[in-house]
Design a protein around this motif. Structure first.
Motif, PDB file in Angstrom:
ATOM      1  N   GLN A 103      14.343   0.241 -13.404  1.00 26.38           N
ATOM      2  CA  GLN A 103      13.666   1.525 -13.202  1.00 26.38           C
ATOM      3  C   GLN A 103      12.291   1.323 -12.570  1.00 26.38           C
ATOM      4  OE1 GLN A 103      15.120   4.363 -13.351  1.00 26.38           O
ATOM      5  NE2 GLN A 103      16.978   3.518 -14.219  1.00 26.38           N
ATOM      6  N   LEU A 104      11.585   0.298 -13.015  1.00 23.49           N
ATOM      7  CA  LEU A 104      10.279  -0.005 -12.443  1.00 23.49           C
ATOM      8  C   LEU A 104      10.422  -0.419 -10.980  1.00 23.49           C
ATOM      9  CD1 LEU A 104       7.243  -0.384 -12.782  1.00 23.49           C
ATOM     10  CD2 LEU A 104       7.706  -2.702 -13.599  1.00 23.49           C
TER      11      LEU A 104
ATOM     12  N   GLU B 138       7.673   4.383  -4.106  1.00 29.68           N
ATOM     13  CA  GLU B 138       6.272   4.461  -3.702  1.00 29.68           C
ATOM     14  C   GLU B 138       6.056   3.797  -2.345  1.00 29.68           C
ATOM     15  OE1 GLU B 138       1.850   3.174  -5.308  1.00 29.68           O
ATOM     16  OE2 GLU B 138       3.528   3.216  -6.704  1.00 29.68           O
ATOM     17  N   MET B 139       6.679   2.652  -2.148  1.00 21.77           N
ATOM     18  CA  MET B 139       6.550   1.960  -0.862  1.00 21.77           C
ATOM     19  C   MET B 139       7.127   2.798   0.271  1.00 21.77           C
ATOM     20  SD  MET B 139       7.516  -1.880  -2.178  1.00 21.77           S
ATOM     21  CE  MET B 139       7.374  -2.704  -0.610  1.00 21.77           C
ATOM     22  N   LEU B 140       8.267   3.433   0.030  1.00 24.10           N
ATOM     23  CA  LEU B 140       8.880   4.279   1.052  1.00 24.10           C
ATOM     24  C   LEU B 140       7.999   5.485   1.379  1.00 24.10           C
ATOM     25  CD1 LEU B 140      12.601   4.230  -0.072  1.00 24.10           C
ATOM     26  CD2 LEU B 140      11.681   3.309   2.064  1.00 24.10           C
ATOM     27  N   LEU B 141       7.427   6.075   0.353  1.00 26.12           N
ATOM     28  CA  LEU B 141       6.557   7.222   0.576  1.00 26.12           C
ATOM     29  C   LEU B 141       5.310   6.852   1.379  1.00 26.12           C
ATOM     30  CD1 LEU B 141       6.764   8.984  -2.903  1.00 26.12           C
ATOM     31  CD2 LEU B 141       7.701   9.805  -0.730  1.00 26.12           C
ATOM     32  N   ASN B 142       4.862   5.631   1.221  1.00 20.75           N
ATOM     33  CA  ASN B 142       3.630   5.205   1.885  1.00 20.75           C
ATOM     34  C   ASN B 142       3.841   4.596   3.270  1.00 20.75           C
ATOM     35  OD1 ASN B 142       1.896   6.050  -0.159  1.00 20.75           O
ATOM     36  ND2 ASN B 142       2.263   4.201  -1.338  1.00 20.75           N
ATOM     37  N   THR B 143       5.071   4.282   3.628  1.00 14.10           N
ATOM     38  CA  THR B 143       5.283   3.662   4.932  1.00 14.10           C
ATOM     39  C   THR B 143       5.233   4.698   6.046  1.00 14.10           C
ATOM     40  OG1 THR B 143       6.631   2.133   6.210  1.00 14.10           O
ATOM     41  CG2 THR B 143       7.811   3.812   4.974  1.00 14.10           C
ATOM     42  N   ARG B 144       4.745   4.240   7.182  1.00 12.41           N
ATOM     43  CA  ARG B 144       4.689   5.106   8.361  1.00 12.41           C
ATOM     44  C   ARG B 144       5.587   4.569   9.463  1.00 12.41           C
ATOM     45  NH1 ARG B 144      -1.680   6.794   8.620  1.00 12.41           N
ATOM     46  NH2 ARG B 144      -1.658   7.802   6.599  1.00 12.41           N
ATOM     47  N   LYS B 145       6.286   3.491   9.166  1.00 13.94           N
ATOM     48  CA  LYS B 145       7.138   2.868  10.175  1.00 13.94           C
ATOM     49  C   LYS B 145       8.563   3.413  10.079  1.00 13.94           C
ATOM     50  CE  LYS B 145       4.604  -1.469  10.364  1.00 13.94           C
ATOM     51  NZ  LYS B 145       4.715  -2.927  10.246  1.00 13.94           N
ATOM     52  N   THR B 146       8.986   4.092  11.117  1.00 14.65           N
ATOM     53  CA  THR B 146      10.347   4.626  11.122  1.00 14.65           C
ATOM     54  C   THR B 146      11.375   3.508  11.151  1.00 14.65           C
ATOM     55  OG1 THR B 146      10.287   4.875  13.516  1.00 14.65           O
ATOM     56  CG2 THR B 146       9.693   6.810  12.203  1.00 14.65           C
ATOM     57  N   SER B 147      11.009   2.371  11.727  1.00 16.70           N
ATOM     58  CA  SER B 147      11.951   1.243  11.765  1.00 16.70           C
ATOM     59  C   SER B 147      12.281   0.758  10.359  1.00 16.70           C
ATOM     60  CB  SER B 147      11.387   0.096  12.606  1.00 16.70           C
ATOM     61  OG  SER B 147      10.181  -0.396  12.034  1.00 16.70           O
ATOM     62  N   VAL B 148      11.295   0.752   9.477  1.00 19.69           N
ATOM     63  CA  VAL B 148      11.516   0.350   8.092  1.00 19.69           C
ATOM     64  C   VAL B 148      12.448   1.347   7.411  1.00 19.69           C
ATOM     65  CG1 VAL B 148      10.419   0.061   5.825  1.00 19.69           C
ATOM     66  CG2 VAL B 148       9.329  -0.878   7.875  1.00 19.69           C
ATOM     67  N   LEU B 149      12.189   2.634   7.609  1.00 16.31           N
ATOM     68  CA  LEU B 149      13.022   3.669   6.993  1.00 16.31           C
ATOM     69  C   LEU B 149      14.459   3.592   7.486  1.00 16.31           C
ATOM     70  CD1 LEU B 149      10.496   6.629   7.153  1.00 16.31           C
ATOM     71  CD2 LEU B 149      11.082   5.220   5.169  1.00 16.31           C
TER      72      LEU B 149
END
Length: 72
Positions: free
Chosen positions: A4-5, A12-23
């Motif tokens: 869960q953690l 949180e990491m996904l919400l903070n990323t700005r790279k569409t390639s990562v998403l």
């Protein structure tokens, strides 16, 4: 490892990323994980579909199914 953690950290990491390639990469990995049906699973699905199409098995309307589920 607390799953869960780990999930919360990833969210949180996904919400903070700005790279569409990562998403796109994360989405591709998660979509691969969803497609886990085996050949045996497909055989069972096909058999059930054939029974349904031939009238051998009973089917329910969405309303009937929903009412049955809500009674549980």
């Amino acid at each position: 490892m607390n799953i869960q953690l780990t999930k919360m950290e990833l969210i949180e990491m996904l919400l903070n990323t700005r790279k569409t390639s990562v998403l796109k990469k994360v989405k591709a990995v998660l979509e691969e994980d969803l497609d886990q049906l085996t050949a045996e699973d497909y055989q069972i699905i096909d058999a059930r579909r054939n029974r349904h199409l031939s009238g051998e098995s009973k089917s329910f309307s969405w309303e009937d199914a929903k009412q049955s589920i809500l009674k549980l």
